[in-house]
Design an enzyme around this catalytic site. Structure first.
Site, PDB file in Angstrom:
ATOM      1  N   PRO A  11       4.862  11.333  44.188  1.00  0.00           N
ATOM      2  CA  PRO A  11       4.908  11.306  45.617  1.00  0.00           C
ATOM      3  C   PRO A  11       6.038  10.907  46.083  1.00  0.00           C
ATOM      4  CG  PRO A  11       4.286   9.526  44.313  1.00  0.00           C
ATOM      5  CD  PRO A  11       4.193  10.656  43.380  1.00  0.00           C
ATOM      6  N   ASN A  12       6.935  11.022  47.080  1.00  0.00           N
ATOM      7  CA  ASN A  12       8.111  11.220  48.014  1.00  0.00           C
ATOM      8  C   ASN A  12       8.917  11.435  47.544  1.00  0.00           C
ATOM      9  OD1 ASN A  12       6.114  10.064  50.371  1.00  0.00           O
ATOM     10  ND2 ASN A  12       5.405   8.274  48.674  1.00  0.00           N
ATOM     11  N   ARG A  19      15.522   9.558  50.991  1.00  0.00           N
ATOM     12  CA  ARG A  19      13.938   7.376  51.995  1.00  0.00           C
ATOM     13  C   ARG A  19      15.056   6.739  51.834  1.00  0.00           C
ATOM     14  NH1 ARG A  19       9.822   7.513  47.003  1.00  0.00           N
ATOM     15  NH2 ARG A  19       9.183   5.548  47.543  1.00  0.00           N
ATOM     16  N   TYR A  24      17.259   4.548  46.837  1.00  0.00           N
ATOM     17  CA  TYR A  24      17.505   5.706  45.848  1.00  0.00           C
ATOM     18  C   TYR A  24      18.763   6.580  45.965  1.00  0.00           C
ATOM     19  CZ  TYR A  24      12.359   4.498  46.181  1.00  0.00           C
ATOM     20  OH  TYR A  24      11.540   3.618  45.561  1.00  0.00           O
ATOM     21  N   ASN A  74       8.367  11.376  36.565  1.00  0.00           N
ATOM     22  CA  ASN A  74       8.593  10.011  37.753  1.00  0.00           C
ATOM     23  C   ASN A  74       7.668  10.566  38.277  1.00  0.00           C
ATOM     24  OD1 ASN A  74       9.398   7.736  39.062  1.00  0.00           O
ATOM     25  ND2 ASN A  74      11.607   9.057  39.914  1.00  0.00           N
ATOM     26  N   ALA A  77       5.534   6.020  43.037  1.00  0.00           N
ATOM     27  CA  ALA A  77       4.419   4.807  43.125  1.00  0.00           C
ATOM     28  C   ALA A  77       2.894   4.594  42.527  1.00  0.00           C
ATOM     29  CB  ALA A  77       3.203   5.125  44.644  1.00  0.00           C
ATOM     30  N   GLU A  98       9.275   7.966  31.255  1.00  0.00           N
ATOM     31  CA  GLU A  98       8.892   7.343  32.682  1.00  0.00           C
ATOM     32  C   GLU A  98      10.745   7.052  32.557  1.00  0.00           C
ATOM     33  OE1 GLU A  98       6.776   3.367  32.079  1.00  0.00           O
ATOM     34  OE2 GLU A  98       7.501   3.131  34.089  1.00  0.00           O
ATOM     35  N   HIS A 100      12.560   5.962  36.049  1.00  0.00           N
ATOM     36  CA  HIS A 100      13.015   5.862  37.976  1.00  0.00           C
ATOM     37  C   HIS A 100      14.331   5.439  38.317  1.00  0.00           C
ATOM     38  CE1 HIS A 100       8.171   4.482  37.524  1.00  0.00           C
ATOM     39  NE2 HIS A 100       8.422   4.225  36.593  1.00  0.00           N
ATOM     40  N   ARG A 107      12.600  -5.366  41.653  1.00  0.00           N
ATOM     41  CA  ARG A 107      11.445  -5.049  42.928  1.00  0.00           C
ATOM     42  C   ARG A 107      10.395  -5.636  43.126  1.00  0.00           C
ATOM     43  NH1 ARG A 107      11.530   0.915  44.369  1.00  0.00           N
ATOM     44  NH2 ARG A 107      11.530   0.229  46.786  1.00  0.00           N
TER      45      ARG A 107
HETATM   46  C1  DQA Z   1      10.531   5.108  41.394  1.00  0.00           C
HETATM   47  C2  DQA Z   1       9.592   3.544  42.003  1.00  0.00           C
HETATM   48  C3  DQA Z   1       9.045   3.357  42.294  1.00  0.00           C
HETATM   49  O1  DQA Z   1       8.192   1.988  42.157  1.00  0.00           O
HETATM   50  C4  DQA Z   1       8.329   3.529  43.319  1.00  0.00           C
HETATM   51  O2  DQA Z   1       7.233   4.123  44.245  1.00  0.00           O
HETATM   52  C5  DQA Z   1       9.345   5.259  43.382  1.00  0.00           C
HETATM   53  C6  DQA Z   1       9.967   5.226  43.385  1.00  0.00           C
HETATM   54  C7  DQA Z   1      11.555   5.230  41.676  1.00  0.00           C
HETATM   55  O3  DQA Z   1      11.664   6.246  41.297  1.00  0.00           O
HETATM   56  O4  DQA Z   1      12.679   4.015  41.842  1.00  0.00           O
HETATM   57  O5  DQA Z   1       7.996   6.041  44.343  1.00  0.00           O
HETATM   58  O6  DQA Z   1       9.365   5.640  40.558  1.00  0.00           O
END
Ligand code: DQA
Length: 143
Positions: A11-12, A19, A24, A74, A77, A98, A100, A107
């Site tokens: 998501p996102n 964003r 990011y 990835n 959240a 995994e 990020h 964080r």
């Molecule tokens: C993320 C880190 C997550 O905590 C966050 O909710 C994201 C992006 C990252 O790529 O740094 O959506 O996965």
């Protein structure tokens, strides 16, 4: 044989570019995928891409990629909340890395917990779009 690697974004991540650039960067998802495709050509592997904001769709994408040589995930959240995504990873033979963009351990404390890390082969965080490239290299070079 040509390795097949599935790249799954949660998501996102479709909003990358605009964003929260402090966390990011300004690279868009399309730009990240272009870099992944270029590396895949160099490594002579095949990559597929999927992004969803919906937890169940990510579960289905993981199940469908279960027979691939690896998954770069990835989960956004959902990393910190999703038992369903963890169970999907545990249910398939493909190794999952995994990733990020941000260094989640530097964080907020709620980002320090990953429900999926214990069932993943490894974890790469903090290198922006480069996290995906490192994960792809790791999966392709793994036996
Ligand atoms: C993320 C880190 C997550 O905590 C966050 O909710 C994201 C992006 C990252 O790529 O740094 O959506 O996965």
């Amino acid at each position: 044989m040509t390795k097949k690697i599935a790249i799954i974004h949660g998501p996102n991540l479709n909003l990358l570019g605009t964003r929260e650039p402090d966390h990011y960067g300004t690279e868009t998802l399309a730009e990240i995928e272009t870099h992944i495709s270029a590396l895949a050509a160099e490594l002579a592997c095949e990559v597929s891409f999927f992004q969803s904001n919906v937890e169940g769709e990510i579960v289905t994408a993981i199940q469908q990629a279960g027979g691939a040589d690896g998954i770069v995930l990835n989960a956004g959240a959902y990393t910190h909340t999703s038992v369903a995504i963890r169970d999907a990873i545990a249910a398939i033979p493909a190794p999952v890395v995994e990733v990020h963009l941000s260094n989640v351990t530097a964080r907020e404390s709620f980002r320090h917990t990953s429900l999926i890390a214990p069932v993943c082969k490894g974890l790469i965080a903090g290198f922006g779009g480069g996290s995906y490239l490192l994960a792809l290299r790791a999966l392709v070079s793994a036996e």
